[in-house]
Design a protein around this motif. Sequence first.
Motif, PDB file in Angstrom:
ATOM      1  N   HIS A 161       0.808  -1.224   0.000  1.00 29.08           N
ATOM      2  CA  HIS A 161       0.000   0.000   0.000  1.00 29.08           C
ATOM      3  C   HIS A 161       0.839   1.271   0.000  1.00 29.08           C
ATOM      4  CE1 HIS A 161      -3.467  -2.545   0.180  1.00 29.08           C
ATOM      5  NE2 HIS A 161      -2.850  -3.229   1.127  1.00 29.08           N
ATOM      6  N   CYS A 173      -7.799   1.356  -4.367  1.00 28.42           N
ATOM      7  CA  CYS A 173      -7.238   0.104  -3.860  1.00 28.42           C
ATOM      8  C   CYS A 173      -8.238  -0.551  -2.910  1.00 28.42           C
ATOM      9  CB  CYS A 173      -5.930   0.415  -3.148  1.00 28.42           C
ATOM     10  SG  CYS A 173      -5.138  -1.009  -2.392  1.00 28.42           S
ATOM     11  N   CYS A 188      -7.762  -1.260  -0.032  1.00 23.61           N
ATOM     12  CA  CYS A 188      -7.598  -0.695   1.313  1.00 23.61           C
ATOM     13  C   CYS A 188      -8.380   0.604   1.470  1.00 23.61           C
ATOM     14  CB  CYS A 188      -6.126  -0.455   1.618  1.00 23.61           C
ATOM     15  SG  CYS A 188      -5.408   0.950   0.735  1.00 23.61           S
ATOM     16  N   CYS A 248      -2.270   2.916  -4.675  1.00 28.92           N
ATOM     17  CA  CYS A 248      -1.367   1.983  -3.995  1.00 28.92           C
ATOM     18  C   CYS A 248      -0.625   1.120  -5.016  1.00 28.92           C
ATOM     19  CB  CYS A 248      -2.149   1.052  -3.075  1.00 28.92           C
ATOM     20  SG  CYS A 248      -2.954   1.876  -1.713  1.00 28.92           S
TER      21      CYS A 248
HETATM   22 ZN   LIG Z   1      -3.984   0.078  -0.754  1.00 31.35          ZN
END
Ligand SMILES: [Zn+2]
Length: 385
Positions: free
Chosen positions: A242, A253, A255, A260
Amino acid sequence: VTTDDTAGGAARGSARDLLRLVATGMADSRADLARLSGLSPSTVSQRVEMLIAQDLLREAGAGRSRGGRRPRQLEVPTDTGVVGAVDLGAHHARIATLDLSGQIVTVREFAVEVSEGPEPVLSKLLAHLTDLIGELPGGRTLRGIGVGVPGPVQHDLGTVVSPSRMPGWNGFDVHGFCAEQSDVPVVVDNDANLMALGEHRWAHADLEHAVYVKAGTGIGAGVISAGRLHRGAQGSAGDISHCRVSADPTTLCSCGNTGCLEAVASGAALVDALRTRGLSVTHPKDVTRLVQDGEPVATAATRGAGRAIGEVLAVVVNFFNPQAVVIGGILADCEPLLASMRASLYERCLPLATQTLTIERSSTGVNAGVLGAAQLVIDRILDAS
Ligand SMILES: [Zn+2]
């Protein structure tokens, strides 16, 4: 799950170092061990007796005559215990049995979708491992299991924490689940850490500082510092997935952030990108195949991915000053990716950091993960003694 002492080289001269000297053929007597380790003969004898009591070493009758003395020869039994190693990927798992010196006895690859969730996937893998052990000749017993998973692992607990593309695995106690189904020691770690451990022990044992990058469906890295696997405080050291890269600051992403490395340069990201361009790809290995066939869109995409990986690695190399960067995983077979990774890394690094730096492909290849998993569990068995 394991103490930090299991994480790497430890003191030269520990019981596992002595075992390793015998296993690799560098020593076959107590005298050899004393000479190579620098330990006193009495300390060597004490550790050897302990290894013999554990069935990890055995006496092999009279050795070569040396000036009239006949040292008793030592060997690693290859017909008694084995350890099991599981290297779980996003779409497949590699499962191996290894003898107690860490050499592969049998290895097989199975198709499995990690997205099916932890319990069905782990149950299947343990069943495959039981089958593999059942096929071994002459009643070999299982001494321990090492498991690698393609996501962040909280090291002291053996649980998976907030992985990408592993639905249902967040917070899952992989260690507890596997330990419940077997009565042997179980160790669990992130796949890139295990790759680093396996590659370091078998191909670069002389390196003190190295970074091992796994470029597969996801992107991870394992760090060897001062000859040992460096996990950091919780086990997340080396996770570069990340880190933000400049290539595409808009791509979302898993996340929740944008831009990332994982969202731009991982095998999964490349598959998505090439599909959008109308190419028929399902897995990262399809991307590698297209690149090897000279398909221009796939080649250009992997060059871009290589640049992004190099950009992140330049920060890592400037910060950490390793002797080597080793790249493995299915995307490591894409030459254009490696070439552009090198170029962007060199461009952005301090001359002092790259003066003697080597950048190379993993030499243990697809077996790096199972070799590392086995190493970890063998260390665990030795440390428990
Ligand atoms: Zn990420």
